[in-house]
Design a protein around this motif. Structure first.
Motif, short mmCIF file in Angstrom:
data_model
loop_
_atom_site.label_atom_id
_atom_site.label_comp_id
_atom_site.label_asym_id
_atom_site.label_seq_id
_atom_site.Cartn_x
_atom_site.Cartn_y
_atom_site.Cartn_z
N LYS A 32 -16.71 37.75 -59.75
CA LYS A 32 -17.97 37.11 -59.34
C LYS A 32 -19.13 37.78 -60.07
CE LYS A 32 -16.44 35.91 -54.68
NZ LYS A 32 -16.62 36.20 -53.24
N ALA A 33 -20.22 37.03 -60.23
CA ALA A 33 -21.38 37.56 -60.95
C ALA A 33 -22.68 37.13 -60.28
CB ALA A 33 -21.37 37.06 -62.40
N LYS A 34 -23.73 37.93 -60.53
CA LYS A 34 -25.09 37.59 -60.10
C LYS A 34 -26.00 37.61 -61.32
CE LYS A 34 -25.04 39.42 -55.35
NZ LYS A 34 -25.71 40.35 -54.40
N TYR A 35 -26.94 36.66 -61.36
CA TYR A 35 -27.94 36.59 -62.41
C TYR A 35 -29.32 36.52 -61.77
CZ TYR A 35 -24.10 35.03 -65.50
OH TYR A 35 -22.93 34.92 -66.21
N GLU A 36 -30.33 36.89 -62.56
CA GLU A 36 -31.70 36.87 -62.03
C GLU A 36 -32.68 36.38 -63.10
OE1 GLU A 36 -34.62 40.47 -61.06
OE2 GLU A 36 -32.87 40.47 -59.73
N PHE A 37 -33.66 35.61 -62.67
CA PHE A 37 -34.73 35.14 -63.55
C PHE A 37 -35.78 36.25 -63.69
CE2 PHE A 37 -39.01 33.06 -63.64
CZ PHE A 37 -38.96 32.60 -64.94
N ILE A 38 -36.16 36.56 -64.93
CA ILE A 38 -37.16 37.59 -65.19
C ILE A 38 -38.34 36.96 -65.92
CG2 ILE A 38 -37.62 39.85 -66.27
CD1 ILE A 38 -34.50 40.28 -66.20
N ASN A 39 -39.50 37.01 -65.28
CA ASN A 39 -40.74 36.42 -65.81
C ASN A 39 -41.49 37.48 -66.61
OD1 ASN A 39 -43.13 35.07 -66.26
ND2 ASN A 39 -43.68 34.85 -64.11
N ARG A 40 -41.02 37.74 -67.84
CA ARG A 40 -41.61 38.80 -68.66
C ARG A 40 -43.07 38.53 -69.01
NH1 ARG A 40 -36.70 40.00 -72.97
NH2 ARG A 40 -35.51 41.44 -71.66
N GLY A 41 -43.40 37.26 -69.17
CA GLY A 41 -44.77 36.90 -69.55
C GLY A 41 -45.73 36.81 -68.38
N LYS A 42 -45.21 37.07 -67.15
CA LYS A 42 -46.03 37.03 -65.93
C LYS A 42 -46.83 35.71 -65.82
CE LYS A 42 -46.45 42.05 -65.29
NZ LYS A 42 -45.14 42.28 -65.85
N TYR A 43 -46.11 34.61 -65.97
CA TYR A 43 -46.73 33.29 -65.92
C TYR A 43 -47.03 32.89 -64.48
CZ TYR A 43 -44.94 33.24 -70.65
OH TYR A 43 -44.68 33.58 -71.94
N PHE A 44 -48.09 32.11 -64.30
CA PHE A 44 -48.44 31.53 -63.00
C PHE A 44 -47.87 30.11 -62.97
CE2 PHE A 44 -51.90 34.59 -63.87
CZ PHE A 44 -51.72 35.42 -62.76
N PHE A 45 -46.95 29.88 -62.06
CA PHE A 45 -46.31 28.57 -61.99
C PHE A 45 -47.09 27.65 -61.06
CE2 PHE A 45 -42.98 31.32 -63.58
CZ PHE A 45 -42.41 30.53 -64.56
N GLY A 113 -22.00 33.50 -57.94
CA GLY A 113 -20.74 32.77 -57.78
C GLY A 113 -19.69 33.32 -58.71
N LEU A 114 -18.59 32.62 -58.83
CA LEU A 114 -17.54 33.04 -59.76
C LEU A 114 -18.12 33.04 -61.17
CD1 LEU A 114 -14.56 31.07 -58.23
CD2 LEU A 114 -14.64 33.56 -58.51
N TRP A 115 -17.84 34.11 -61.91
CA TRP A 115 -18.46 34.29 -63.23
C TRP A 115 -18.18 33.11 -64.15
CZ3 TRP A 115 -16.68 38.35 -67.39
CH2 TRP A 115 -17.65 38.43 -68.40
N TYR A 116 -16.92 32.61 -64.14
CA TYR A 116 -16.58 31.53 -65.07
C TYR A 116 -17.36 30.26 -64.77
CZ TYR A 116 -13.50 29.03 -61.75
OH TYR A 116 -13.00 28.31 -60.69
#
Length: 391
Positions: A32-45, A113-116
């Motif tokens: 299983k794996a976890k991923y994360e969104f990284i907002n490097r540009g510090k954008y305002f959505f 979830g499952l990595w694959y």
């Protein structure tokens, strides 16, 4: 903006995600794996960004491999065996694997979830976020005509340099339409030097072979399972177990090129066709690579370096000039092709953060040759550097 869906095919994604998925299914199907969104540009959505993003994700659950797409993979990707293509024929995205949170102008996103399965989310999600952001913030790009002129000028420069180029721009493209526009010009006007696109769907549309091998997460997983010191070597050996000498480009900077070259032994150096450079000073890397090959009495002129670190015509000229009569350079150009529209390109990433092994979640890190490209928990980055004697 109602029903504005950006991804219309399961294959609107980078080829290397599928090659890794195939390998994971065969070697590590229960991980299983976890991923994360990284907002490097510090954008305002903008307001309701997460809602429209979720609508796009939910739409992706209905995407399925078409018969034509299946036939294309069988014809153009022979290293993907029948069992994997049959798996992909039944594969569907599950939006429940992705959690999105918006608080004011800030967006957080986690994938688990499952990595694959989860491995296929990163690239289309990045493409959706990028295109939605530009549309919802009312940006005005160059006209199609100007984008065409700019692209033709670049092609002319690359032809003059006589360099081999590929297109790697799915994840940070301005839009699908700009991506298609640029790729059409590359196919029509850059034939002698153009080696292909990493995007499978558009490669199928233009009847060309997709390009790509593996990403950093393949090696990051091996570090969590086998330790930082041997991660590069075991990852390369496992890749050979699946693909033999096909797709033989080694990725050099997951734990710095210094550690990579320690793992890139004589056997691997002979079998692999070349190395990918994705961070750090390219000239130093070329010198280091040539020195490494010569140590094993391998002719560097028969080996390749795939350059893929934020390239533009100036950088390509600089690098190719240094490579002349030394080693074969190939240039994978991303944002400068698919998002050179008169606006700043987005500084966003989605990175694997954890792997579930030995009944617990283990943090994974990437060190890179450039500090700003390192990812992971600070504590784990410190441990990795200490274990690799990089402090």
């Amino acid at each position: 903006m109602k029903n504005f869906f950006i991804i219309s095919s399961l294959l609107d994604n980078d080829f290397y995600k599928f090659t890794m998925q195939n390998a994971i299914i065969k070697l590590f199907p229960l991980v299983k794996a976890k991923y994360e969104f990284i907002n490097r540009g510090k954008y305002f959505f903008p307001k309701n960004f997460s809602k429209i993003l979720e609508e796009n994700l939910n739409n992706m659950a209905y995407l399925k491999l078409s018969n034509d797409e299946k036939k294309y993979l069988e014809k153009y990707c022979p290293y993907l065996d029948k069992s994997y293509i049959d798996f992909l024929d039944k594969y569907q995205f599950n939006p429940k694997e992705v959690k999105i949170f918006q608080k004011g102008t800030s967006i957080k996103m986690n994938i688990e979830g499952l990595w694959y399965r989860t491995i296929l989310w990163e690239v289309p999600l990045m493409a959706i976020i990028s295109e939605l952001y530009y549309k919802l913030t009312g940006t005005k790009p160059f006209s199609d005509k100007k984008i065409q002129i700019l692209t033709k000028e670049k092609i002319k420069k690359y032809k003059k340099l006589k360099v081999k180029i590929g297109e790697y721009g799915t994840r940070r493209r301005y839009s699908f339409n700009v991506h298609k526009l640029v790729l059409n010009l590359l196919v029509e006007e850059a034939k002698p030097i153009f080696v292909g696109s990493s995007n499978i769907y558009l490669s199928k549309f233009f009847s060309i072979k997709p390009i790509g091998t593996q990403g950093h997460e393949w090696i990051m997983f091996h570090a969590a399972k086998y330790g930082f010191n041997l991660a590069d070597q075991i990852a390369m050996e496992n890749w050979l177990n699946i693909y033999n000498d096909k797709l033989g480009i080694a990725l050099s900077d997951t734990y710095t090129s210094k550690i990579f070259f320690k793992n890139f032994n004589e056997k691997l150096s002979n079998i692999y066709l070349g190395i990918r450079h994705d961070s750090g000073d390219p000239i130093s890397f070329i010198k280091e690579t040539i020195k490494h090959y010569k140590k094993f009495k391998i002719n560097p002129n028969k080996k390749k370096i795939i350059f893929s670190d934020n390239l533009n015509p100036y950088k390509v000229q600089y690098i190719s000039k240094f490579c002349k009569n030394k080693i074969i350079p190939i240039f994978g150009i991303g944002t400068n092709f698919t998002n050179d529209v008169g606006l700043p390109s987005m500084k966003i990433v989605i990175k694997m953060t954890k792997i579930f092994l030995r009944k617990k979640w283990i943090s994974v890190v990437k060190l890179s040759n450039s500090k700003e490209k390192s990812t992971g928990e600070k504590k784990m980055i410190f441990i990795a550097k200490k274990m690799l004697s990089l402090l």
